[in-house]
Design an enzyme around this catalytic site. Structure first.
Site, PDB file in Angstrom:
ATOM      1  N   THR A 125      25.160  38.249  85.271  1.00  0.00           N
ATOM      2  CA  THR A 125      24.543  37.900  86.552  1.00  0.00           C
ATOM      3  C   THR A 125      23.029  37.911  86.371  1.00  0.00           C
ATOM      4  OG1 THR A 125      26.376  38.953  87.679  1.00  0.00           O
ATOM      5  CG2 THR A 125      24.381  38.549  88.987  1.00  0.00           C
ATOM      6  N   GLY A 259      28.625  50.730  96.052  1.00  0.00           N
ATOM      7  CA  GLY A 259      27.873  51.234  94.896  1.00  0.00           C
ATOM      8  C   GLY A 259      28.297  50.425  93.695  1.00  0.00           C
ATOM      9  N   CYS A 262      27.149  46.482  90.232  1.00  0.00           N
ATOM     10  CA  CYS A 262      26.836  45.096  90.627  1.00  0.00           C
ATOM     11  C   CYS A 262      26.128  44.993  91.975  1.00  0.00           C
ATOM     12  CB  CYS A 262      28.109  44.255  90.624  1.00  0.00           C
ATOM     13  SG  CYS A 262      28.712  43.938  88.943  1.00  0.00           S
TER      14      CYS A 262
HETATM   15  N1  LIG Z   1      31.316  44.959  85.747  1.00  0.00           N
HETATM   16  C1  LIG Z   1      31.678  44.016  86.586  1.00  0.00           C
HETATM   17  O1  LIG Z   1      32.618  44.176  87.393  1.00  0.00           O
HETATM   18  C2  LIG Z   1      30.952  42.688  86.620  1.00  0.00           C
HETATM   19  C3  LIG Z   1      31.455  41.649  87.416  1.00  0.00           C
HETATM   20  C4  LIG Z   1      30.774  40.433  87.454  1.00  0.00           C
HETATM   21  C5  LIG Z   1      29.589  40.290  86.755  1.00  0.00           C
HETATM   22  N2  LIG Z   1      29.111  41.324  86.014  1.00  0.00           N
HETATM   23  C6  LIG Z   1      27.857  41.110  85.268  1.00  0.00           C
HETATM   24  O2  LIG Z   1      28.180  41.084  83.889  1.00  0.00           O
HETATM   25  C7  LIG Z   1      27.115  41.634  83.113  1.00  0.00           C
HETATM   26  C8  LIG Z   1      27.662  42.754  82.252  1.00  0.00           C
HETATM   27  O3  LIG Z   1      28.111  43.783  83.113  1.00  0.00           O
HETATM   28  P1  LIG Z   1      28.999  45.004  82.586  1.00  0.00           P
HETATM   29  O4  LIG Z   1      29.410  45.775  83.784  1.00  0.00           O
HETATM   30  O5  LIG Z   1      30.017  44.503  81.647  1.00  0.00           O
HETATM   31  O6  LIG Z   1      27.880  45.825  81.754  1.00  0.00           O
HETATM   32  P2  LIG Z   1      28.092  46.949  80.657  1.00  0.00           P
HETATM   33  O7  LIG Z   1      26.857  47.762  80.667  1.00  0.00           O
HETATM   34  O8  LIG Z   1      29.430  47.599  80.841  1.00  0.00           O
HETATM   35  O9  LIG Z   1      28.183  46.129  79.265  1.00  0.00           O
HETATM   36  C9  LIG Z   1      27.099  45.500  78.672  1.00  0.00           C
HETATM   37  C10 LIG Z   1      27.347  45.521  77.151  1.00  0.00           C
HETATM   38  O10 LIG Z   1      26.368  44.697  76.510  1.00  0.00           O
HETATM   39  C11 LIG Z   1      26.031  45.318  75.279  1.00  0.00           C
HETATM   40  N3  LIG Z   1      24.760  44.780  74.784  1.00  0.00           N
HETATM   41  C12 LIG Z   1      23.495  45.053  75.211  1.00  0.00           C
HETATM   42  N4  LIG Z   1      22.603  44.335  74.511  1.00  0.00           N
HETATM   43  C13 LIG Z   1      23.314  43.565  73.634  1.00  0.00           C
HETATM   44  C14 LIG Z   1      22.951  42.586  72.677  1.00  0.00           C
HETATM   45  N5  LIG Z   1      21.665  42.233  72.479  1.00  0.00           N
HETATM   46  N6  LIG Z   1      23.930  42.006  71.948  1.00  0.00           N
HETATM   47  C15 LIG Z   1      25.223  42.340  72.151  1.00  0.00           C
HETATM   48  N7  LIG Z   1      25.631  43.258  73.051  1.00  0.00           N
HETATM   49  C16 LIG Z   1      24.670  43.855  73.795  1.00  0.00           C
HETATM   50  C17 LIG Z   1      26.009  46.776  75.615  1.00  0.00           C
HETATM   51  O11 LIG Z   1      26.090  47.602  74.445  1.00  0.00           O
HETATM   52  C18 LIG Z   1      27.228  46.903  76.523  1.00  0.00           C
HETATM   53  O12 LIG Z   1      28.410  47.220  75.801  1.00  0.00           O
HETATM   54  C19 LIG Z   1      26.053  42.041  84.120  1.00  0.00           C
HETATM   55  O13 LIG Z   1      25.143  40.999  84.273  1.00  0.00           O
HETATM   56  C20 LIG Z   1      26.843  42.236  85.400  1.00  0.00           C
HETATM   57  O14 LIG Z   1      26.048  42.081  86.551  1.00  0.00           O
HETATM   58  C21 LIG Z   1      29.760  42.506  85.907  1.00  0.00           C
END
Ligand SMILES: NC(=O)c1ccc[n+]([C@@H]2O[C@H](COP(=O)([O-])OP(=O)(O)OC[C@H]3O[C@@H](n4cnc5c(N)ncnc54)[C@H](O)[C@@H]3O)[C@@H](O)[C@H]2O)c1
Length: 435
Positions: A125, A259, A262
């Site tokens: 996002t 909370g 997101c």
């Molecule tokens: N969690 C959700 O339900 C959800 C839903 C929709 C959208 N999103 C969006 O998806 C994105 C990820 O969210 P998340 O909850 O999975 O986050 P998260 O923190 O669980 O995971 C992010 C991962 O990216 C890795 N990372 C960081 N830098 C990196 C790099 N340079 N190369 C490779 N890996 C790297 C981290 O080590 C981590 O494992 C965000 O933008 C979030 O807003 C999340």
């Protein structure tokens, strides 16, 4: 039959789900993360977080060889026809804006390694305008950028990935659309709407959806504040409103508010971006949405203190719930943990229990005390707070819980319990938005 080879960069909640589910659909998938411990655990079939059903999908696809993990960008660049970008975009420290350092690092590392035609598909996002900027970083590499925002809900992530409400795709060419229609062929065949747009529209769909959902939750919680001042009952109000199908019942449940990783950071990043674009007035209502949400946490602490006669000193508080919502172990910006920590700061002795989020909660709040069950957390307490509506808490027997507490006081932060049942068992029952 799937022909594309996919990679998923960033294997957190989103990336792990996406990688495992795309393998489940028949693709060969290579997942990459910079966290080598995380990759080692995933490769061994050990999901580093709780998500119902996902570990089985992960293991099945590791066993059949369609899913593999690596920490090597070189391997990813050589392998993939389509690279999904799923790294985090957290709130910047001391700022409302999103921290794009991880997205920038991922693209900057990948781009120089790309040696053949491929598609890089952002799922993180991001603030509107990011995709256009990142597309330039791919110039001259043979790779093209598309943006495919993700709408999955934690707790239902496998279902939402395999059967999303809609697929939104920001593209700059017909070629990108054609490739993504192949990647999502099974979802498209289910009749799931596939909406193509330009980059900014696709980016905005995601943040607009989250802004709307947050607004709906804060709307009913604002009504709860008015109910508290007037003696009205917000649960009845919400029920009556929900029969109007222009309004609907979803996200209209009054309680401790939203909370997680997101909604809070996404509405703040949206406001910060609107400010940069000179349209801050258009989103000024989100400031109020955020403020209403935070006030619920304060009100929860106040209600508990009131029940204890005005002070937490020498009082014991049993807290049920640490995750930001049930069926998840995610404690990012968790209302439950915020309330528990605030009561601890005010002198209360707090014991927390959560069915899945204990280890994450301990990392974030090492000074809180944790119990091994709901009964253990409630033992000898002067008030019990229900802060995350896990089914096991909603189904609790008020007599069993009543036999371990010091005083039968309960505050239902999620309007999840039946007040009559608890009052019949001689509990003093209080809840947000009703008397
Ligand atoms: N969690 C959700 O339900 C959800 C839903 C929709 C959208 N999103 C969006 O998806 C994105 C990820 O969210 P998340 O909850 O999975 O986050 P998260 O923190 O669980 O995971 C992010 C991962 O990216 C890795 N990372 C960081 N830098 C990196 C790099 N340079 N190369 C490779 N890996 C790297 C981290 O080590 C981590 O494992 C965000 O933008 C979030 O807003 C999340």
């Amino acid at each position: 039959m799937a022909t594309q080879r996919l990679t998923v960069i960033g294997i957190g909640y989103l990336g792990a789900t996406h990688a495992a589910c795309m393998a489940e659909l028949g693709f060969e998938v290579l997942g990459l993360d910079v966290d080598s411990d995380r990759i080692a655990r995933l490769a061994a079939g050990d999901l580093p977080f709780y998500e119902p059903g996902l570990e089985q999908v992960l293991r099945r696809n590791l066993d059949n060889g369609r899913l593999r993990f690596t920490t090597s960008y070189e391997e990813v660049a050589a392998f993939g026809d389509v690279h999904f970008l799923c790294v985090g975009t957290p709130q910047k420290a001391g700022d409302y804006a999103a921290d794009l350092a991880y997205v920038d690092a991922a693209i900057s590392t990948l781009a120089p390694l790309l040696t053949r035609d491929c598609l890089v598909v952002g799922k993180s996002t991001v603030p509107v305008g990011t995709a256009a900027r990142l597309a330039q970083l791919l110039d001259g590499t043979g790779a093209e950028l598309a943006w495919n925002p993700e709408f999955l809900r934690e707790g239902y992530a496998v279902h939402d990935t395999l059967h999303p409400d809609r697929i939104v795709l920001g593209i700059a060419s017909e070629r990108a659309e054609k490739i993504m229609r192949e990647v999502y062929a099974s979802q498209i065949a289910q009749g799931i709407p596939f909406i193509t747009a330009d980059y900014p529209t696709a980016e905005l769909v995601k943040v607009a959806a989250n802004a709307f959902l947050a607004t709906k939750i804060s709307f009913i919680n604002a009504m709860a504040e008015v109910c508290e001042a007037t003696g009205a009952d917000v649960t009845k109000l919400s029920e009556a409103l929900s029969h109007d199908d222009r309004i609907g019942a979803k996200f209209l449940r009054p309680g401790l508010g939203f909370g997680g990783g997101c909604l809070p950071k996404d509405i703040r990043a949206f406001m910060a971006r609107a400010d940069e674009l000179g349209v801050d007035q258009a989103l000024s209502f989100l400031r109020e949405v955020d403020a209403i949400n935070i006030r619920r946490r304060i009100r929860m602490v106040d209600l508990a203190r009131e029940l204890l006669g005005g002070s937490f000193k020498d009082r014991t508080v049993g807290v049920l719930g640490a995750a930001f919502k049930p069926n998840s172990d995610d404690v990012r910006d968790s209302p439950a943990l915020d309330v528990a920590a605030a009561i601890g700061m005010q002198g209360g002795t707090v014991t927390v229990y959560d069915p899945k989020a204990m280890s994450n909660a301990r990392k974030v709040h090492p000074t809180l005390t944790f119990g091994e069950s709901a009964l253990a957390a409630a033992k000898d307490s002067h008030v019990v707070l229900l802060l995350t509506e896990w089914a096991e808490f909603c189904d609790m027997d008020p007599y069993a819980l009543g036999s371990v507490v010091a005083e039968r006081n309960i505050v239902d932060g999620r309007n999840a319990l039946d007040p009559e049942r608890w009052r019949a068992a001689e509990w003093t029952y209080r809840a947000l938005g009703r008397h």
